[in-house]
Design an enzyme around this catalytic site. Structure first.
Site, PDB file in Angstrom:
ATOM      1  N   LEU A 130     -14.430 -94.451  72.834  1.00 11.61           N
ATOM      2  CA  LEU A 130     -14.469 -95.846  72.389  1.00 11.61           C
ATOM      3  C   LEU A 130     -14.818 -96.781  73.536  1.00 11.61           C
ATOM      4  O   LEU A 130     -15.385 -97.842  73.337  1.00 11.61           O
ATOM      5  CB  LEU A 130     -13.106 -96.264  71.830  1.00 11.61           C
ATOM      6  CG  LEU A 130     -12.676 -95.651  70.506  1.00 11.61           C
ATOM      7  CD1 LEU A 130     -11.242 -96.029  70.202  1.00 11.61           C
ATOM      8  CD2 LEU A 130     -13.584 -96.123  69.388  1.00 11.61           C
ATOM      9  N   GLY A 160     -11.834 -98.765  84.564  1.00  5.59           N
ATOM     10  CA  GLY A 160     -11.517 -98.236  85.875  1.00  5.59           C
ATOM     11  C   GLY A 160     -10.366 -97.243  85.835  1.00  5.59           C
ATOM     12  O   GLY A 160     -10.198 -96.430  86.727  1.00  5.59           O
ATOM     13  N   LYS A 201      -5.802 -93.386  75.279  1.00  7.81           N
ATOM     14  CA  LYS A 201      -6.328 -93.749  76.585  1.00  7.81           C
ATOM     15  C   LYS A 201      -5.955 -92.653  77.569  1.00  7.81           C
ATOM     16  O   LYS A 201      -4.775 -92.386  77.800  1.00  7.81           O
ATOM     17  CB  LYS A 201      -5.711 -95.075  77.018  1.00  7.81           C
ATOM     18  CG  LYS A 201      -6.201 -95.567  78.352  1.00  7.81           C
ATOM     19  CD  LYS A 201      -5.689 -96.959  78.558  1.00  7.81           C
ATOM     20  CE  LYS A 201      -6.051 -97.487  79.927  1.00  7.81           C
ATOM     21  NZ  LYS A 201      -5.392 -98.774  80.164  1.00  7.81           N
ATOM     22  N   ASP A 248      -6.066-109.011  83.794  1.00  6.17           N
ATOM     23  CA  ASP A 248      -7.422-108.545  83.508  1.00  6.17           C
ATOM     24  C   ASP A 248      -7.867-109.012  82.135  1.00  6.17           C
ATOM     25  O   ASP A 248      -8.348-108.234  81.316  1.00  6.17           O
ATOM     26  CB  ASP A 248      -7.507-107.026  83.632  1.00  6.17           C
ATOM     27  CG  ASP A 248      -8.945-106.550  83.850  1.00  6.17           C
ATOM     28  OD1 ASP A 248      -9.811-107.394  84.167  1.00  6.17           O
ATOM     29  OD2 ASP A 248      -9.204-105.345  83.683  1.00  6.17           O
TER      30      ASP A 248
END
Ligand SMILES: *[C@@H]1O[C@H](CO)[C@@H](O)[C@H](O)[C@H]1NC(C)=O
Ligand SMILES: *[C@@H]1O[C@H](CO)[C@@H](O)[C@H](O)[C@H]1NC(C)=O
Ligand SMILES: *[C@@H]1O[C@H](CO)[C@@H](O)[C@H](O)[C@H]1NC(C)=O
Ligand SMILES: *[C@@H]1O[C@H](CO)[C@@H](O)[C@H](O)[C@H]1NC(C)=O
Ligand SMILES: *[C@@H]1O[C@H](CO)[C@@H](O)[C@H](O)[C@H]1NC(C)=O
Ligand SMILES: *[C@@H]1O[C@H](CO)[C@@H](O)[C@H](O)[C@H]1NC(C)=O
Ligand SMILES: *[C@@H]1O[C@H](CO)[C@@H](O)[C@H](O)[C@H]1NC(C)=O
Ligand SMILES: *[C@@H]1O[C@H](CO)[C@@H](O)[C@H](O)[C@H]1NC(C)=O
Length: 656
Positions: free
Chosen positions: A361, A365, A384, A481
């Protein structure tokens, strides 16, 4: 007069009791149980769990992890205990009778897990103790067994097998097993290094340990072997023990003793986990002698009264115990609903088709995100996978887990669970069917542009999530972020903020977090002061939010600083609305667009102190009548250290 039926009943009970007495004699009875497979909340009823120990993530966690216990953030200098609630009578009769000492065999699977490649500390122990209480100040070298004032005192009545991962001046090394009597200084010990075993290696490792005590031969023996995976198979018990020690339990433990585990951390930390536990005890049944003497001496009427009294007392004891167990029940329930769970690596591997590239997907980093499908639960997930190369991978993993686990907001991507296997770290999230915001903003030519109302809705969602992180959540959090590719869209196109890989909880007094590695976020979204301070703050999050705002309204990538400068230029020229994404044509609300653009500029003010706070931002977005900040015609120059600027006043209205 005594009721004759009561007398008959009493005689019957009495003869029954003596029959039992004669039958049982002093023969040992056997208790044999297998616990775990896996441990869950229901064990709070069987075990006494002395905080900060918990039963979580399928294990007895003797010392806390950062996830299980939200109230404990400082994992250093902790000690905890988990014990089987009932005591066993371990010896009987007179001191000369060698057969009057019980025996036991216990085996357990442990996983001592250090944080990344940091030094582990301190260790855990299998314990026989006189009570269930955790001694005060028993962290560090004391392994939850004793403390500086009681260590070595024979009145401790403790016998333990320590599994020690930290070298004290009195220890042989930082990887040993010892048998302890009343003290953390072992009576006998052995290093595991010559056996090629490391109790707390880098990465996960499982060890099966057997502790056998023969009450006739009066010898305690300890065996250990590596178990390849958490779920087995259990390795065969080695042919010879790693430790053997002659010990008469009668001399060292209380007649009624408890079995369990203790563990501690010191300046260095580790997770001390027990995953399975088998316990077999040959113990002495309770003695009826005293009761018989009283009964026979005092006569039957008294006995009848005693029997009646005993029923009453039993009733009250029962109620009392039930009340006592309630806090535990509450504790068990607290850990139940909605909390992230551990997933099996095999399941995730299957769900993602062996992490097939076609299920990818996105990539960042910190690792790659895959789409997956759990067939049994009929559930779509996003997995993830942290890249192994990432040196600080495990630290990041734990940081992310600690934070997300405790965050609850409708505009945050929900964490479903996690998996840590063979050094591989995975986080499982809700699957977001509409992908990330940037994919829709920068759709290929020909595709329909993201409609204005959805853009506005996405922005209000992000503002709401950011406000929650900065203010409403018990511990202030900076996202660090924020960018369009980290904003996901659920099935109704509501924005969900994701990727907390860089997020860190701010301690109360601190207002910023310095990252030693200097990771600041993503170019284009980084506030100018960050290049000087290297610190992310709430204000730098607001800066990034401002850039996202401009990006969403203008449909343009931020560039390095170009977008902010360009929009500011349009503002000075009085052509602000020309900055709106041309793909929208006239399909947008001009007044809303103008307000959002001005708000975006105000948020990307070069001086951190001049940027609005999330509370004000949220109000301006939600209520279209709240005035947006005044934005000067020229973008102020960044000054370091930041000096007050004469021209801005965040309370005045825009005047274009
Ligand atoms: C917990 O484990 C026990 C024993 O394995 C099992 O009987 C019980 O159903 C489990 N409870 C939950 C809530 O998973
Ligand atoms: C954790 O506690 C120890 C002492 O209990 C203290 O020295 C240390 O500074 C604390 N760490 C943090 C991060 O609060
Ligand atoms: C020793 O103790 C055992 C168990 O309590 C008992 O069965 C046995 O009769 C005792 N033997 C002697 C000689 O007292
Ligand atoms: C412990 O194991 C040994 C060897 O398998 C066995 O002889 C002994 O009876 C066991 N003791 C208990 C208390 O189960
Ligand atoms: C506990 O006993 C069962 C049955 O003998 C065995 O299969 C299992 O491997 C044992 N577990 C441990 C941790 O020794
Ligand atoms: C050691 O533990 C005992 C029992 O919990 C407690 O009374 C004593 O104060 C503790 N000593 C220290 C130094 O904490
Ligand atoms: C550990 O064992 C070694 C040799 O086996 C012995 O010399 C040493 O005194 C022991 N240390 C402790 C603390 O038990
Ligand atoms: C430990 O590993 C070394 C090197 O791999 C080997 O030479 C040695 O025999 C091993 N020792 C044991 C006890 O397995």
């Amino acid at each position: 007069m005594v009721n004759p039926t009561a007398i008959i009943a009493a005689i019957a009970i009495l003869s029954l009791l003596s029959a039992v007495h004669v039958e049982a004699g002093k023969k040992l009875e056997t208790f044999s149980k297998q616990y775990g497979n896996p441990f869950n909340e229901s064990y709070y009823h069987i075990f006494e769990v002395e905080k900060p120990a918990t039963i979580s993530h399928d294990a007895l966690q003797l010392t806390p992890d950062s996830v299980a216990s939200a109230e404990i953030l400082n994992l250093t200098h902790q000690s905890g205990r988990v014990f089987y609630k009932e005591p066993f009578k371990l010896w009987d009769g007179d001191a000369e009778n060698v057969t009057a000492v019980g025996s036991f065999n216990s085996s357990f699977l442990i996983n001592i897990f250090r944080l990344g490649n940091e030094t582990p500390g301190e260790g855990m122990a299998f314990v026989i103790a006189p009570d269930l209480d955790l001694p005060e100040h028993s962290s560090g070298e004391f392994l939850g067994l004793t403390n500086s004032s009681t260590d070595g005192n024979p009145s401790n009545k403790i016998v333990a097998v320590e599994i020690d991962t930290f070298k004290q001046e009195f220890d042989i090394d930082d990887n040993h097993i010892g048998i302890n009597v009343h003290s953390v200084r072992s009576v006998v010990n052995t290093s595991l290094t010559p056996y090629n075993m490391t109790i707390a290696p880098i990465g996960a490792r499982f060890h099966n340990i057997w502790v056998d005590y023969d009450g006739v031969g009066k010898v305690m023996q300890v065996y250990i072997s590596v178990q390849e995976t958490e779920t087995g198979p259990t390795p065969p018990k080695p042919g010879s023990p790693i430790l053997s020690y002659n010990l008469n339990l009668r001399d060292h433990v209380r007649q009624h003793s408890y079995f369990g585990f203790s563990g501690s951390t010191g300046e260095d930390i580790q997770l001390n986990r027990v995953l399975r536990w088998n316990l077999t005890v040959h113990y002495f049944p309770e003695n009826d002698d005293q009761w018989l003497k009283i009964v026979l001496g005092a006569g039957i009427p008294v006995f009848v009264l005693l029997v009646i009294g005993a029923f009453g007392l039993g009733y009250y004891l029962c109620r009392w115990r039930m009340q006592l167990s309630n806090p535990k029940l509450a504790g068990a329930l607290k850990t139940l609903p909605g909390s992230p769970r551990e997933f099996g690596f095999r399941d995730l591997n299957k769900a993602t088709g062996n992490f097939d590239a076609k299920n990818k997907l996105g990539e960042g980093g910190y690792g790659v995100v895959y789409r997956g499908f759990l067939v049994e639960e009929n559930l779509q997930i996003a997995v993830k996978r942290f890249s192994r190369e990432s040196i600080k991978g495990q630290g990041d993993f734990l940081a992310e887990l600690t934070i997300i686990n405790r965050l609850r907001h409708k505009n945050l991507v929900k964490l479903l669970g996690w998996c840590h296997k063979n050094g591989k770290l995975l986080l499982v999230y809700e699957y977001m069917p509409n992908g990330s915001l940037d994919k829709h903003l920068f759709a290929p030519p020909g595709a329909d542009p993201l409609p204005w109302n959805l853009r506005y809705n996405a922005i209000s969602g992000v503002a709401s999530a950011l406000h929650y992180l900065h203010n409403e959540f018990e511990q202030r959090v900076v996202h660090r972020d924020l960018k369009a590719s980290n904003i996901m869209l659920d099935s109704s196109f509501n924005a969900r903020l994701g990727d907390f890989g860089l997020a860190r909880a701010l301690e109360n007094e601190k207002t910023s977090y310095a990252e030693a590695g200097g990771v600041l976020g993503t170019m284009g979204y980084i506030a100018p002061e960050c290049f000087h301070t290297g610190k992310a703050t709430q204000q730098s999050d607001v800066y990034a939010f401002g850039v996202v705002l401009l990006e969403v309204v203008c449909g343009q990538h931020p560039g390095f600083n170009d977008l902010v400068d360009w929009v500011w230029f349009m503002h000075r020229d009085g052509r602000l609305l020309e900055a709106v994404d041309p793909r929208l044509g006239h399909q947008y609300v001009a007044e809303e667009a103008k307000r959002l653009l001005l708000l975006g500029l105000a948020c990307s003010h070069p001086a951190a102190a001049k940027r609005p706070k999330t509370e004000a931002i949220l109000k301006m977005i939600m209520s279209k009548t709240v005035p947006v900040p005044f934005v000067p015609a020229f973008r102020p120059v960044f000054v370091w250290p930041s000096a007050p600027l004469p021209d801005s006043d965040s309370s005045s209205t825009s005047t274009t």
